[in-house]
Design an enzyme around this catalytic site. Sequence first.
Site, PDB file in Angstrom:
ATOM      1  CG  ASP A 140      -1.989   0.959   1.153  1.00  0.00           C
ATOM      2  OD1 ASP A 140      -2.226   1.442   0.311  1.00  0.00           O
ATOM      3  OD2 ASP A 140      -2.321   1.422   2.372  1.00  0.00           O
ATOM      4  CG  HIS A 141      -0.236   4.737   0.086  1.00  0.00           C
ATOM      5  ND1 HIS A 141      -0.646   6.064  -0.523  1.00  0.00           N
ATOM      6  CD2 HIS A 141      -1.511   4.429   0.823  1.00  0.00           C
ATOM      7  CE1 HIS A 141      -1.992   6.040  -0.447  1.00  0.00           C
ATOM      8  NE2 HIS A 141      -2.509   5.302   0.427  1.00  0.00           N
TER       9      HIS A 141
ATOM     10  CG  ASP B 199       0.857   7.666  -3.307  1.00  0.00           C
ATOM     11  OD1 ASP B 199       0.633   8.564  -4.428  1.00  0.00           O
ATOM     12  OD2 ASP B 199       0.349   7.904  -2.423  1.00  0.00           O
TER      13      ASP B 199
ATOM     14  CD  GLU C 290      -3.334   8.601  -4.347  1.00  0.00           C
ATOM     15  OE1 GLU C 290      -3.086   7.515  -3.754  1.00  0.00           O
ATOM     16  OE2 GLU C 290      -3.383   9.703  -3.863  1.00  0.00           O
TER      17      GLU C 290
ATOM     18  CG  HIS D 191      -5.315   8.246   3.443  1.00  0.00           C
ATOM     19  ND1 HIS D 191      -4.617   8.782   2.437  1.00  0.00           N
ATOM     20  CD2 HIS D 191      -5.312   6.917   2.954  1.00  0.00           C
ATOM     21  CE1 HIS D 191      -4.325   8.020   1.388  1.00  0.00           C
ATOM     22  NE2 HIS D 191      -4.873   6.723   1.796  1.00  0.00           N
TER      23      HIS D 191
ATOM     24  CB  SER E   2     -12.200   4.358   7.138  1.00  0.00           C
ATOM     25  OG  SER E   2     -11.279   3.091   7.426  1.00  0.00           O
TER      26      SER E   2
ATOM     27  CG  ASP F 225      -5.094   1.222   8.230  1.00  0.00           C
ATOM     28  OD1 ASP F 225      -5.375   0.426   9.082  1.00  0.00           O
ATOM     29  OD2 ASP F 225      -4.017   1.777   8.449  1.00  0.00           O
ATOM     30  CB  THR F 226      -9.232   4.854   9.575  1.00  0.00           C
ATOM     31  OG1 THR F 226      -8.149   5.316   8.922  1.00  0.00           O
ATOM     32  CG2 THR F 226      -9.544   5.701  10.710  1.00  0.00           C
TER      33      THR F 226
END
Length: 315
Positions: free
Chosen positions: A82-83, A104, A134, A180, A219, A261-262
Amino acid sequence: MALVTTTKMFEKAIEGNYAIGAFNINNMEIIQGVIDACAIHKSAVILQVSGGAMKYARPTYLRKMVEAAIEDTGLDIALHLDHGSDLAQCKLAIASGFTSVMYDGSHFDYEENVRTTKEVVDFAHSKGVVVEAELGKLAGVEDAVSVSAADATYTDPEQAVDYVTRTGIDSLAIAIGTSHGAYKFKGEPKLDFERLTLITKKLEEAGLHNFPIVLHGASAVDQEYVTMINEFGGEMKGAKGIPLEMLRKAASMSVCKINMDTDLRLAMTGSIRKVLTKNLGEIDPRKYLGEARTNITKLVEGKITNVLGSTNSSK
Ligand code: G3H
Ligand code: 13P
Ligand code: ZN
């Protein structure tokens, strides 16, 4: 039984008007919590690892635990970076057995984003690994990188076609108003669905049929866990996420990967705070981490049925 890439998952998801959940993993309890829910609903899933998570848990441990999850359940699971911050980090993930990487370069100017993304694509494809990248810039915090709301930019539909064509990426992460973290909106939540429709239309017109779109910062920030955290000694005033109906709408459109994720962090933290506050003498990690794992399973079950629509997508 082995890890899979996201190619088939996305094809099926777009045709079935559902999305695959991409959940960030940092330890065994999160992996098991997510996977137990996916096993109940026979849902394909993407387990994703940030650069920070890779440093914390170490890539080999994460891959072996994810392989254990496949052995345990037989589910279709992709392991995704991720990223990814640069080619070196993407190479490390690929060498560690990841089947998908996100690069990213959204903080670079456009031409530099194209150039560096193409480098990652060329390398990853030579190893049979797929690439998400992205275009546009989400507000919020990832690892040490923080983007203010003022610096966030939405994805330009024309540029999206140019970017996908010139880089050869396999999926595109877009910016349409998500961000995010746990504080996504000060006022009313709003996503730019017209922009999403236009991005999809432009990609279709350019011959990029059913091109997979990814939604980061997705999220819902369930108030149940925000309240739990606040009730048991934490402080998360004004935390607000994406309403479920907006996420469901995105999943029924061209979005076929939804990143969360959050929500897992909130469920884990709320659960641990509650157990420890109610039982001041508790010192057994299995008690509070076990409660967190159970609640993550419940949370992910809710995502599969109420947001993603991915029940029975594995096999
Ligand atoms: O997009 C960011 C994810 O929430 C990962 O966060 O970099 O703190 O692990 P992290
Ligand atoms: P959230 O902060 O909304 O969970 O977003 C996670 C994400 O996009 C990971 O890449
Ligand atoms: Zn993200």
